[in-house]
Design an enzyme around this catalytic site. Structure first.
Site, PDB file in Angstrom:
ATOM      1  N   ASN A  12       0.869  -1.187   0.000  1.00 37.10           N
ATOM      2  CA  ASN A  12       0.000   0.000   0.000  1.00 37.10           C
ATOM      3  C   ASN A  12       0.901   1.231   0.000  1.00 37.10           C
ATOM      4  O   ASN A  12       1.521   1.544   1.006  1.00 37.10           O
ATOM      5  CB  ASN A  12      -0.883  -0.034   1.262  1.00 37.10           C
ATOM      6  CG  ASN A  12      -1.692   1.241   1.443  1.00 37.10           C
ATOM      7  OD1 ASN A  12      -1.847   2.030   0.510  1.00 37.10           O
ATOM      8  ND2 ASN A  12      -2.194   1.444   2.660  1.00 37.10           N
ATOM      9  N   LYS A  47       0.091   4.298  -0.250  1.00 38.28           N
ATOM     10  CA  LYS A  47      -0.543   5.474   0.367  1.00 38.28           C
ATOM     11  C   LYS A  47      -0.345   6.721  -0.509  1.00 38.28           C
ATOM     12  O   LYS A  47      -0.354   6.635  -1.725  1.00 38.28           O
ATOM     13  CB  LYS A  47      -0.014   5.701   1.783  1.00 38.28           C
ATOM     14  CG  LYS A  47      -0.029   4.429   2.629  1.00 38.28           C
ATOM     15  CD  LYS A  47       0.212   4.694   4.079  1.00 38.28           C
ATOM     16  CE  LYS A  47       0.352   3.377   4.834  1.00 38.28           C
ATOM     17  NZ  LYS A  47       0.237   3.513   6.254  1.00 38.28           N
ATOM     18  N   HIS A  64      -9.354   1.074   5.095  1.00 35.16           N
ATOM     19  CA  HIS A  64      -8.054   1.232   5.772  1.00 35.16           C
ATOM     20  C   HIS A  64      -8.243   2.142   6.985  1.00 35.16           C
ATOM     21  O   HIS A  64      -9.047   3.074   6.955  1.00 35.16           O
ATOM     22  CB  HIS A  64      -7.032   1.828   4.791  1.00 35.16           C
ATOM     23  CG  HIS A  64      -5.638   1.792   5.330  1.00 35.16           C
ATOM     24  ND1 HIS A  64      -5.171   2.712   6.218  1.00 35.16           N
ATOM     25  CD2 HIS A  64      -4.622   0.918   5.105  1.00 35.16           C
ATOM     26  CE1 HIS A  64      -3.917   2.415   6.535  1.00 35.16           C
ATOM     27  NE2 HIS A  64      -3.563   1.332   5.874  1.00 35.16           N
ATOM     28  N   GLU A  73      -6.624   4.538   8.074  1.00 32.77           N
ATOM     29  CA  GLU A  73      -6.441   5.974   7.785  1.00 32.77           C
ATOM     30  C   GLU A  73      -7.709   6.554   7.161  1.00 32.77           C
ATOM     31  O   GLU A  73      -8.053   7.716   7.403  1.00 32.77           O
ATOM     32  CB  GLU A  73      -5.217   6.177   6.887  1.00 32.77           C
ATOM     33  CG  GLU A  73      -3.927   5.952   7.670  1.00 32.77           C
ATOM     34  CD  GLU A  73      -2.780   5.384   6.860  1.00 32.77           C
ATOM     35  OE1 GLU A  73      -2.792   5.453   5.623  1.00 32.77           O
ATOM     36  OE2 GLU A  73      -1.849   4.831   7.485  1.00 32.77           O
ATOM     37  N   GLU A  92      -5.212  -5.239  10.712  1.00 30.70           N
ATOM     38  CA  GLU A  92      -4.190  -4.212  10.894  1.00 30.70           C
ATOM     39  C   GLU A  92      -4.425  -3.477  12.209  1.00 30.70           C
ATOM     40  O   GLU A  92      -5.222  -2.526  12.264  1.00 30.70           O
ATOM     41  CB  GLU A  92      -4.252  -3.199   9.748  1.00 30.70           C
ATOM     42  CG  GLU A  92      -3.990  -3.797   8.392  1.00 30.70           C
ATOM     43  CD  GLU A  92      -3.412  -2.755   7.451  1.00 30.70           C
ATOM     44  OE1 GLU A  92      -2.265  -2.929   7.037  1.00 30.70           O
ATOM     45  OE2 GLU A  92      -4.093  -1.753   7.178  1.00 30.70           O
ATOM     46  N   GLY A 116       2.598   2.048  10.692  1.00 27.98           N
ATOM     47  CA  GLY A 116       3.518   3.169  10.519  1.00 27.98           C
ATOM     48  C   GLY A 116       4.242   3.573  11.798  1.00 27.98           C
ATOM     49  O   GLY A 116       4.870   4.623  11.854  1.00 27.98           O
ATOM     50  N   SER A 148       3.607  -2.426  10.249  1.00 28.35           N
ATOM     51  CA  SER A 148       5.065  -2.430  10.368  1.00 28.35           C
ATOM     52  C   SER A 148       5.699  -3.766   9.984  1.00 28.35           C
ATOM     53  O   SER A 148       6.654  -4.213  10.628  1.00 28.35           O
ATOM     54  CB  SER A 148       5.495  -2.000  11.779  1.00 28.35           C
ATOM     55  OG  SER A 148       5.062  -0.667  12.035  1.00 28.35           O
TER      56      SER A 148
HETATM   57  C1  PEP Z   1      -0.611  -0.060   5.959  1.00 30.39           C
HETATM   58  O1  PEP Z   1      -0.563   1.018   5.412  1.00 30.39           O
HETATM   59  O2  PEP Z   1      -1.586  -0.786   5.747  1.00 30.39           O
HETATM   60  C2  PEP Z   1       0.504  -0.468   6.829  1.00 30.39           C
HETATM   61  C3  PEP Z   1       0.430  -1.617   7.417  1.00 30.39           C
HETATM   62  O3  PEP Z   1       1.564   0.418   6.962  1.00 30.39           O
HETATM   63  P1  PEP Z   1       3.016   0.088   7.616  1.00 30.39           P
HETATM   64  O4  PEP Z   1       3.481  -1.203   7.024  1.00 30.39           O
HETATM   65  O5  PEP Z   1       3.871   1.250   7.243  1.00 30.39           O
HETATM   66  O6  PEP Z   1       2.805  -0.043   9.097  1.00 30.39           O
END
Ligand code: PEP
Length: 250
Positions: free
Chosen positions: A9, A11, A95, A97, A167, A173, A213
């Site tokens: 992803n 973003k 997501h 976000e 998630e 992040g 992460s």
């Molecule tokens: C994500 O954007 O779904 C995500 C898991 O980001 P990151 O791997 O940077 O934590």
């Protein structure tokens, strides 16, 4: 056996030329990978260009969001038929976000999931608890709410066109990854929930990704968990080298 799905992803990152460069390099790095579904989710503006680069490769294209209506007076939105037209096979929906900054709710997520399925796009439905919810012992309640809300009204065939991405919001992040045991606990809870709603057979076929992460250093121990079937990767998908290493987790 469930085929692992590793999705990147991107973003709000990468211009068209940067997207083409990243995809070109990734395509070379994963050319010898088999038995893993590899997905990239660039920003809307780069979808067409990335689709040209991945032609003839094993990499699949995803969008990061979709609107629930097909067309009309909805300024700024992009619909499922448009995503299909540009070459998408998948779309990330719900997501954290989007839920946190753009007011996405279980209801809007469910409408988007249905719109995607109606146009033969596979939803990657994101679910996950915030840190204070985990600390208050509400993880399972939140996950059940996100999962049942997101898939409400889907037939088992429709469900099996979806991917669920667990998630934990506190791991996205932040550099803080859920431990393999924490991830497995929630993935197994989700599969149990789907067993109750659908059947053990349906639940056993659904791919459940972990996201938060994920890096080359922790991918293999997460993927070794029996109910972890792949990864949704943010930061580490922005470099071909680190994303390719995650794809080759085995
Ligand atoms: C994500 O954007 O779904 C995500 C898991 O980001 P990151 O791997 O940077 O934590």
């Amino acid at each position: 056996m469930r085929t692992p799905i590793i999705a990147g992803n991107w973003k709000l990152n990468k211009t068209i030329s940067e997207s083409v460069a990243l995809t070109t390099s990734l395509k070379a790095s994963v050319a010898d990978v088999n038995n893993v579904e590899i997905i990239v989710a660039p920003p809307f503006t780069a979808l067409a260009a990335v689709n040209e680069v991945i032609a003839g490769s094993k990499i699949r294209l995803s969008a990061q969001d979709v609107y629930s209506e097909d067309s009309g007076a909805f300024t700024g939105e992009v619909s499922a038929p448009m995503l299909k037209d540009v070459g998408c096979e998948y779309v990330i929906i719900g997501h954290s976000e989007r839920r946190q900054y753009f007011g996405e709710t279980n209801e809007s997520v469910n409408q988007k999931v249905k719109a995607a399925l109606a146009h033969d796009l596979k939803p990657i439905l994101c679910v996950g608890e915030q840190l204070q919810e985990r600390e208050a012992g509400q993880t399972e309640t939140i996950i059940e709410d996100h999962v049942t809300g997101g898939i409400a009204g889907l037939s088992s065939t429709e469900l099996l066109s979806c991917v669920i991405a667990y998630e934990p919001v506190w791991a996205i992040g932040t550099g803080k990854t859920a431990t393999p045991a924490q991830a497995q606990e929630v993935h197994s809870f989700i599969r149990g929930l789907l067993t109750k709603i659908y059947s053990a057979d349906v639940a056993s076929q659904l791919c459940i990704q972990y996201g938060g992460s994920v890096k080359p250093e922790n991918a293999s121990e997460l993927m070794a968990q029996p109910d972890v079937d792949g990864a949704l990767v943010g930061g580490a998908s922005l470099e071909a080298e680190s994303f390719a290493q995650i794809v080759k987790f085995g």
